[in-house]
Structure formats: C-alpha cells, structure tokens
Design an enzyme around this catalytic site. Structure first.
Site, short mmCIF file in Angstrom:
data_model
loop_
_atom_site.label_atom_id
_atom_site.label_comp_id
_atom_site.label_asym_id
_atom_site.label_seq_id
_atom_site.Cartn_x
_atom_site.Cartn_y
_atom_site.Cartn_z
N ARG A 149 56.63 14.65 -28.93
CA ARG A 149 55.28 14.07 -28.87
C ARG A 149 54.41 14.64 -27.74
NH1 ARG A 149 58.29 9.23 -29.84
NH2 ARG A 149 58.31 8.82 -32.07
N LYS A 160 42.20 23.54 -29.55
CA LYS A 160 42.47 23.50 -31.00
C LYS A 160 43.76 24.27 -31.26
CE LYS A 160 38.02 22.98 -33.30
NZ LYS A 160 37.03 23.63 -34.18
N GLU A 220 33.80 37.19 -31.78
CA GLU A 220 33.72 35.85 -31.18
C GLU A 220 32.88 35.86 -29.90
OE1 GLU A 220 34.68 33.33 -32.93
OE2 GLU A 220 36.70 33.56 -33.77
N LYS A 273 31.87 28.06 -24.05
CA LYS A 273 32.83 27.26 -24.81
C LYS A 273 33.23 26.01 -24.02
CE LYS A 273 36.65 27.01 -27.85
NZ LYS A 273 37.58 27.61 -28.76
N GLU A 295 35.17 17.58 -31.90
CA GLU A 295 34.24 18.06 -32.93
C GLU A 295 33.68 16.93 -33.77
OE1 GLU A 295 35.27 21.94 -34.56
OE2 GLU A 295 34.23 21.41 -36.41
N ARG A 349 30.50 20.50 -31.33
CA ARG A 349 31.50 21.58 -31.30
C ARG A 349 31.49 22.43 -32.57
NH1 ARG A 349 37.69 21.65 -28.93
NH2 ARG A 349 38.08 23.79 -29.56
N ASN A 397 31.79 27.23 -34.80
CA ASN A 397 32.27 27.76 -36.08
C ASN A 397 31.21 28.59 -36.80
OD1 ASN A 397 35.01 27.04 -36.44
ND2 ASN A 397 34.37 24.90 -36.56
N HIS A 424 32.13 30.97 -39.57
CA HIS A 424 33.51 30.68 -39.96
C HIS A 424 33.64 30.12 -41.37
CE1 HIS A 424 34.12 31.45 -35.75
NE2 HIS A 424 35.40 31.18 -35.79
N HIS A 438 36.35 32.03 -43.02
CA HIS A 438 37.62 31.44 -43.46
C HIS A 438 37.84 31.67 -44.96
CE1 HIS A 438 38.10 28.47 -39.84
NE2 HIS A 438 38.31 29.72 -39.51
N HIS A 448 40.87 37.94 -38.39
CA HIS A 448 40.00 36.77 -38.23
C HIS A 448 38.62 37.18 -37.70
CE1 HIS A 448 38.76 32.66 -37.32
NE2 HIS A 448 38.51 33.03 -36.08
P1 NAD Z 1 46.61 37.92 -33.17
O1 NAD Z 1 47.13 36.81 -32.40
O2 NAD Z 1 47.20 38.20 -34.49
O3 NAD Z 1 46.70 39.22 -32.28
C1 NAD Z 1 46.23 40.44 -32.80
C2 NAD Z 1 47.28 41.56 -32.76
O4 NAD Z 1 47.27 42.12 -31.47
C3 NAD Z 1 48.70 41.12 -33.02
O5 NAD Z 1 49.35 42.10 -33.78
C4 NAD Z 1 49.31 41.03 -31.63
O6 NAD Z 1 50.70 41.23 -31.62
C5 NAD Z 1 48.60 42.15 -30.94
N1 NAD Z 1 48.43 42.02 -29.50
C6 NAD Z 1 48.14 40.89 -28.81
N2 NAD Z 1 47.91 41.18 -27.54
C7 NAD Z 1 48.08 42.52 -27.40
C8 NAD Z 1 47.95 43.42 -26.32
N3 NAD Z 1 47.54 43.00 -25.11
N4 NAD Z 1 48.22 44.71 -26.52
C9 NAD Z 1 48.58 45.15 -27.75
N5 NAD Z 1 48.68 44.36 -28.83
C10 NAD Z 1 48.42 43.05 -28.64
O7 NAD Z 1 45.03 37.77 -33.42
P2 NAD Z 1 43.84 37.19 -32.52
O8 NAD Z 1 42.65 37.89 -32.98
O9 NAD Z 1 44.17 37.19 -31.09
O10 NAD Z 1 43.78 35.65 -32.96
C11 NAD Z 1 43.40 35.28 -34.25
C12 NAD Z 1 43.83 33.86 -34.49
O11 NAD Z 1 43.19 33.00 -33.58
C13 NAD Z 1 43.52 33.35 -35.87
O12 NAD Z 1 44.65 32.72 -36.41
C14 NAD Z 1 42.43 32.34 -35.64
O13 NAD Z 1 42.43 31.31 -36.58
C15 NAD Z 1 42.76 31.85 -34.26
N6 NAD Z 1 41.63 31.24 -33.55
C16 NAD Z 1 41.82 30.02 -33.01
C17 NAD Z 1 40.80 29.44 -32.29
C18 NAD Z 1 41.02 28.13 -31.61
O14 NAD Z 1 40.06 27.56 -31.11
N7 NAD Z 1 42.23 27.65 -31.53
C19 NAD Z 1 39.59 30.11 -32.13
C20 NAD Z 1 39.44 31.38 -32.71
C21 NAD Z 1 40.48 31.93 -33.42
N1 GLY Z 2 36.83 28.25 -32.32
C1 GLY Z 2 36.16 27.06 -32.66
C2 GLY Z 2 36.45 25.95 -31.74
O1 GLY Z 2 37.22 26.07 -30.81
O2 GLY Z 2 35.95 24.88 -31.93
#
Ligand code: NAD
Ligand code: GLY
Length: 378
Positions: free
Chosen positions: A125, A147, A189, A231, A241, A245, A249, A252, A256, A269
């Site tokens: 939890r 998130k 982003e 942010k 949200e 918030r 998006n 998005h 999405h 993404h």
């Molecule tokens: P990712 O986590 O897949 O990373 C991208 C690629 O880069 C991967 O292959 C990873 O192994 C590689 N990598 C990471 N760091 C590296 C480095 N320093 N050097 C070399 N390679 C490296 O993709 P991302 O773009 O970081 O994240 C996308 C995800 O984030 C999506 O799932 C999206 O939904 C999520 N997201 C979440 C929020 C939130 O608020 N929680 C906001 C935006 C996006």
């Molecule tokens: N990336 C959208 C949020 O954090 O709300």
C-alpha cells in the site's frame, strides 16, 4: 533554490513537498542522496539499456544509505509497460523480503518511471520512491507530478495511481547517451509548455532549438528547469487533475490515439504528442481560437525538432473510438486541450466532423483504400 545547482524546483501538493534537482554530475555528489528516506533495502528499477550505462553509478551512490541495494530490470520499451512487467517488480520485492520502508529508485525514462512509481504506490500500500529520470522526456515531464501507470491494450495509461516521489534527480549528463530520436521525442514535451503556459519560453525555444539539438548543457539546463517550474506550478494547483492539470495533456488526445492505434512503441510517445499538438492547434484554429499563422509557427518548431507532423493512416471510426477511451472524455464525449490564445489552454469538446476534417487536412494525400491520415513516425 540551492545555489550550487543549475536548477532546483520544489513541487508542493496538499500532502507532500519534494525537490527536483537539475544539474550535471548529480550522481556522484553525496548531497544528491542526502535527507531521503533511509532503509535496510533499496531496489533500483531499470531496464537493461539504462542499467548498463548508469546502474553501477547509481548503486554506488546510494549504497551508503542502505544495507542492501538490489536491482530489477524490466524489458525495454513502451510495449512492455504492462501488468507482466509490473509483476516482475513485485516478484523481486517479495523474493527479497522487502518491507514497507524499502525505497525504490526509478532509473530510466518515462516507461520505467511510470511503472516503478505504480509499483511503489501499491507495494504494501505504498513505499517511498525516488525518480532518477535519464531521458529528456522524463526529466521535463513524466518524473514530476506523481502520475504513475501501465497501459491497457484498449487505452494508454489506463491503470495507475497518483503517487508522488520523495525526490527527482535530473542528472543532465545522462542525456549525452540518449539516441537522437529519443531527444527529439523529449523536445515535444518541452515545446508543449509554450502554447499552454509561457509564450516567452516558446520564443526562447525557437531561438534555442539548434543548441538543444546539439545538447548544449546550458540550453538543456534551462529547458529542463523551466519545464519543471511550469509543471510544478500546475501540479501544485491541481494534483489530481480535477481541472487545470488537464492542460498538460495538450496534444495527448490525438497522441494517445496514435500510440494505441499504431501499436505501443511504433510511434514514440513524444512523436505522437508532437503530431498531436499540431492537430490540437489546428483544431483550435478551426474553432476560431488561434490564427492559422500560429498553427504554422508551432508546426515549424515541431518539424525542426525532428518530429512527425502528419498523422498515420487510420479509418475515421478508429480515430474516434480510440479518442473516446481518453481519460478526459466525459460520458463518451471527447474533450480536447485547445489553445485559447497562445500561452493559455482550455478543455473543449468539438464536433466529430471538425476533428476528422482537421486530421484529414494534415494528412498526406490518401492512397486508394486508405482511411483518414497518412505518414509515419520519423
Ligand atoms: P522510454 O522510457 O521508453 O525511454 C526511451 C528509450 O531510451 C528506452 O529505450 C530507454 O531504454 C532509453 N534510454 C533511457 N535513458 C537513456 C539514456 N540516458 N541513454 C540511452 N538510452 C536511454 O521513453 P520516454 O520517452 O522516456 O517515456 C515515455 C513514457 O512516459 C510513456 O509511457 C508515457 O506515457 C510516459 N509519460 C508519463 C508522464 C507522467 O506524467 N507520468 C508524462 C509523460 C509521459
Ligand atoms: N503529463 C501529464 C501530466 O502529468 O499531467
């Protein structure tokens, strides 16, 4: 603000307060890891790609604060942001006898961060966790604000929780090894924050894009810091949200739909968000909110960042079906983040025909038998 850092941003929510530290060389600095929850056990959640680059450095840096540091590596990629991967974390935690004080460290991009965060939110939890984002996208967005989620085949980020980290450590040095395509995805982003909140930042991005693409350290530090400041302010006002918030998006709803519709991982993404912002801005113009010249301006910047601006081919019904699964939809009505005026965003619904018209207009000329849209991720 810690004067020794290139950037320090505080996130304040009703229940917690934590710092985002931004600088080069943070891993090796003892102060980075001080004043965090201490525990017998710590678990680094990462993937093989990132672990090979930074796993040893992180393990050595946090070793003084824990009796045992272990690692669990998840398969790399958006396609693995699933229950199966999440269970690997729970299997590891249980097999290692981790208790509710165990600290999780999320080392990687948004995929690792979202899953490690969800694991932290739900294991016993809730256990403390630290975000150590290593992609530009994760440093400017996903590691901040709490998130956490996994994907469902029918919709992106559909299963998750709001759960804030104890700290976010953005070591700019990690961006040196990021593939160019991933850097571009992160820029989507970053660009997002201009039209929704700060046109002076947008102007700066137009001037500084070449420096960012060249990974100039000062430019990256500013982009990460300003993005995190915006942010943090939004999350501080509306953590869950209930309104504001949603502006984060921007792009998005279309994005999405592209990700889910093309199969997770086919478009990154950030690529889907880049194209989605172009469509959302064009929709804003169609609704009479912003001039067409602003659509052109945003499209130019997204393109210069190396991101796709043409949507993929999908039948009209498929677009609508995918967008209806969006978390912002209410009673089946799709709601879009539109730009009311450059620098300010709002949530609006729009007639299906208008939305499809916008998608159609931004698509390459369709071949016979194809649906709405054309083009592929860069
Ligand atoms: P990712 O986590 O897949 O990373 C991208 C690629 O880069 C991967 O292959 C990873 O192994 C590689 N990598 C990471 N760091 C590296 C480095 N320093 N050097 C070399 N390679 C490296 O993709 P991302 O773009 O970081 O994240 C996308 C995800 O984030 C999506 O799932 C999206 O939904 C999520 N997201 C979440 C929020 C939130 O608020 N929680 C906001 C935006 C996006
Ligand atoms: N990336 C959208 C949020 O954090 O709300």
């Amino acid at each position: 603000m810690n004067a020794a850092l290139a950037g320090s941003v505080t996130v304040t929510t009703p229940d917690t307060r934590y710092e985002i530290r931004i600088d080069s060389g943070l891993f090796g600095r003892a102060s980075t890891w001080q004043d965090l929850p201490t525990s017998a056990q710590a678990v680094i959640v990462s993937n093989p790609t990132v672990d090979a680059l930074y796993g040893d450095a992180l393990a050595a840096a946090i070793a003084p604060h824990h009796r045992q540091v272990s690692r669990v590596l998840l398969p790399d990629g958006e396609a693995y942001k699933t229950w199966g991967s999440l269970n690997l974390v729970f299997d590891h935690l249980l097999a290692h006898g981790c208790d509710r004080k165990t600290v999780l460290y999320a080392l990687g991009g948004g995929v690792v961060g979202d899953m490690a965060g969800f694991a932290a939110a739900t294991y016993m939890r809730g256990v403390p966790f630290v975000q150590v984002p290593t992609t530009l996208l994760a440093q400017v967005d996903s590691s901040v604000g709490g998130k956490t989620a996994i994907n469902h085949p029918l919709g992106k980020n559909m299963i998750g929780a709001f759960y804030q980290p104890a700290r976010v450590v953005c070591d700019l040095d990690t961006l040196a090894t990021l593939p160019a395509r991933e850097l571009a995805a992160g820029l989507a982003e970053v660009i997002k924050y201009g039209p929704i909140a700060d046109m002076a930042f947008f102007d700066w991005l137009e001037r500084s894009l070449d420096a960012l693409l060249a990974r100039d350290r000062a430019a990256l530090a500013h982009a990460v810091k300003r993005s995190c400041e915006i942010k943090a302010a939004v999350v501080g006002e509306d953590e869950r949200e209930s309104g504001l918030r949603a502006i984060l998006n921007f792009g998005h709803t279309f994005g999405h739909a592209i990700e889910a519709g093309q199969g997770y991982g086919a478009w990154l993404h950030g690529e889907a968000v880049g194209c989605g912002m172009v469509l959302a801005t064009a929709l804003s113009a169609e609704l009479g909110l912003v001039p067409a010249t602003f659509v052109d301006r945003l499209t130019r910047l997204v393109k210069r960042a190396g991101l796709p601006v043409q949507p993929p081919v999908m039948p009209a019904e498929r677009w609508l079906e995918l967008m209806r699964v969006d978390k912002k939809a209410e009673a089946g009505a799709i709601r879009f983040v539109v730009i009311e005026t450059p620098g300010r965003a709002a949530l609006r619904s729009a007639p299906d025909e208008t939305v499809l018209h916008v998608i159609q207009r931004h698509s390459a000329p369709p071949c016979a038998g194809q649906g709405v849209g054309s083009g592929a991720a860069a």
